[in-house]
Scaffold this active site. Structure first.
Site, PDB file in Angstrom:
ATOM      1  N   LYS A  69       0.787  -1.233  -0.016  1.00  0.00           N
ATOM      2  CA  LYS A  69      -0.088   0.137   0.023  1.00  0.00           C
ATOM      3  C   LYS A  69       0.869   1.187  -0.136  1.00  0.00           C
ATOM      4  CE  LYS A  69      -0.245  -0.265   5.092  1.00  0.00           C
ATOM      5  NZ  LYS A  69      -1.026  -0.918   6.168  1.00  0.00           N
TER       6      LYS A  69
ATOM      7  N   TYR B 287      16.820  28.294  11.618  1.00  0.00           N
ATOM      8  CA  TYR B 287      15.597  29.007  12.330  1.00  0.00           C
ATOM      9  C   TYR B 287      15.742  28.925  13.726  1.00  0.00           C
ATOM     10  CZ  TYR B 287      14.091  29.318   7.431  1.00  0.00           C
ATOM     11  OH  TYR B 287      13.964  29.511   6.176  1.00  0.00           O
TER      12      TYR B 287
HETATM   13  C1  LIG Z   1      -0.660  -1.995   6.808  1.00  0.00           C
HETATM   14  C2  LIG Z   1      -1.337  -3.226   6.971  1.00  0.00           C
HETATM   15  C3  LIG Z   1      -0.511  -4.314   7.649  1.00  0.00           C
HETATM   16  C4  LIG Z   1       1.076  -4.296   7.403  1.00  0.00           C
HETATM   17  O1  LIG Z   1       1.402  -3.721   8.652  1.00  0.00           O
HETATM   18  P1  LIG Z   1       3.054  -3.714   8.908  1.00  0.00           P
HETATM   19  O2  LIG Z   1       3.079  -3.246  10.407  1.00  0.00           O
HETATM   20  O3  LIG Z   1       3.593  -2.547   8.308  1.00  0.00           O
HETATM   21  O4  LIG Z   1       3.641  -5.303   9.023  1.00  0.00           O
HETATM   22  C5  LIG Z   1      -0.876  -5.644   7.877  1.00  0.00           C
HETATM   23  N1  LIG Z   1      -2.359  -5.637   7.726  1.00  0.00           N
HETATM   24  C6  LIG Z   1      -3.154  -4.717   7.537  1.00  0.00           C
HETATM   25  C7  LIG Z   1      -4.790  -4.839   7.616  1.00  0.00           C
HETATM   26  C8  LIG Z   1      -2.696  -3.217   7.064  1.00  0.00           C
HETATM   27  O5  LIG Z   1      -3.328  -2.508   6.840  1.00  0.00           O
END
Ligand SMILES: *Cc1c(COP(=O)(O)O)cnc(C)c1O
Length: 355
Positions: A35, A253
């Protein structure tokens, strides 16, 4: 000459990490969680590196699912937030995507959708995270609704853990276990943290994300290198200016850093508009010419400043590694009060990517 920042994406490391994830859960199939443009690493670049070995890909944008299908990926693709309307269901049916169902409204939109082929679904159970999912008590009704639609093929049960990297999964797993035993359906629960810590949560499909990118879900107790993970993204730039400070001189800054002695600092072409977290305080580690030093002062949009006191050879043009090979992103994230996920996802479009 272009601005010297770049992100190197090591596709072989991604493949290595996927195999590593699989070796930690040898009896399960593994969704390759890609994702958010593969956590900022580039969807197709990462997917391509596991084309012949990935069991499936998990993501949430229809456009990303379509990009994978267009590129010829035939594996299952899991839509982690499911379908948002009837058109999405049709699309999922056409493209043979697996859709998470996490609320009753999605069964209503399914009823209105044209589905030329049956769709596989993941019924998401809320076992305590209280984000997505239906309560266990409503699972029966949801299963009936899905089956009655006549548009569903395989149903898998899933849940997501709130604290697999911390207090644990005991309560949530117990809640989920009785439900799945009652229904005898395939199941999926484990993110990276649960995959590494809780074999009893592996089930039919694990869902590793961050570990595929070489980040540890538990940097303090299980550093990435210790569990055999390799960094995938290495963010580098160069020193573009140096300054010699006297005791009492400020940097950047708001004068957040004040030299307590004469020292030399280097200005690095990397700021928060590239990926670097603005809230990283003075003292955040980085490498200059392969040697460890620290940031000083506030990170600005296009630049940050580092301490060259112990690096007399460092000059304009010296290579700076912000994170990646030799400088774990987890350490930078910890210093900035965040997680490596956020650093990776923040990689800006203006940073050239090399592979
Ligand atoms: C993003 C996600 C994962 C992966 O999680 P990680 O902590 O990056 O391993 C697994 N399951 C779902 C439903 C997610 O949204």
């Amino acid at each position: 000459m272009t601005r010297p920042i770049q992100a190197r994406i090591d596709a072989a490391a991604f493949r290595h990490n996927y195999l590593q994830a699989k070796s930690h859960a040898p009896r399960s199939r593994a969704w390759c969680v890609v994702k958010a443009n593969a956590y900022g690493h580039g969807l197709l670049r990462c997917a391509e590196s596991v084309r012949d070995i990935a069991d499936g890909f998990a993501l949430l944008d229809m456009a990303e699912a379509e990009a994978l299908r267009k590129a010829g990926f035939t594996q299952p693709i899991l839509l982690l937030e499911g379908c948002f309307d009837a058109d999405d269901w049709s699309f999922a049916s056409h493209q043979q995507l697996t859709a998470v169902v996490h609320e009753p409204g999605q069964i209503e939109t399914l009823a209105r959708a044209q589905c030329p082929k049956p769709v596989d679904v993941y019924l998401k159970i809320n076992t305590g995270m209280n984000r997505l999912g239906v309560l266990p008590a409503t699972a029966d009704r949801m299963l009936e609704g899905l089956r009655a639609s006549g548009k569903i093929r395989q149903i898998t049960l899933m849940t997501h853990f709130a604290d697999a990297d911390g207090a644990g999964i005991e309560t949530q797993l117990t809640c989920f276990r009785s439900l799945r035993e009652a229904h005898g359906l395939p199941w999926s629960t484990a993110n990276s943290a649960a995959l590494l810590r809780f074999p009893e949560a592996h089930g039919d499909w694990v869902r590793p994300g961050i570990m595929l990118y070489g980040g540890s879900p538990m940097p303090e107790t299980m550093p990435a290198a210790q569990v055999g993970l390799q960094p995938v993204m290495t963010l580098t730039s160069r020193i573009i200016a140096t300054q010699s400070l006297q005791a009492g001189d400020q940097v950047g800054y708001s004068g957040l850093f004040i030299a307590d002695r004469a020292m030399r600092v280097g200005v690095v072409a990397c700021g928060y508009a590239d990926a670097y977290p603005r809230h990283a305080p003075s003292g955040t580690p980085l490498l200059v010419d392969g040697q460890r030093t620290r940031t000083v002062g506030r990170v600005s949009m296009d630049m940050l400043v580092c301490d060259l006191s112990d690096l007399p050879q460092a000059e304009i043009g010296s290579t700076v590694t912000l994170w990646g090979a030799g400088m774990p992103a987890d350490e930078v994230a910890a210093s900035a009060g965040t997680v490596s996920y956020e650093l990776f996802c923040a990689l800006a479009a203006r940073v050239p990517v090399i592979t």
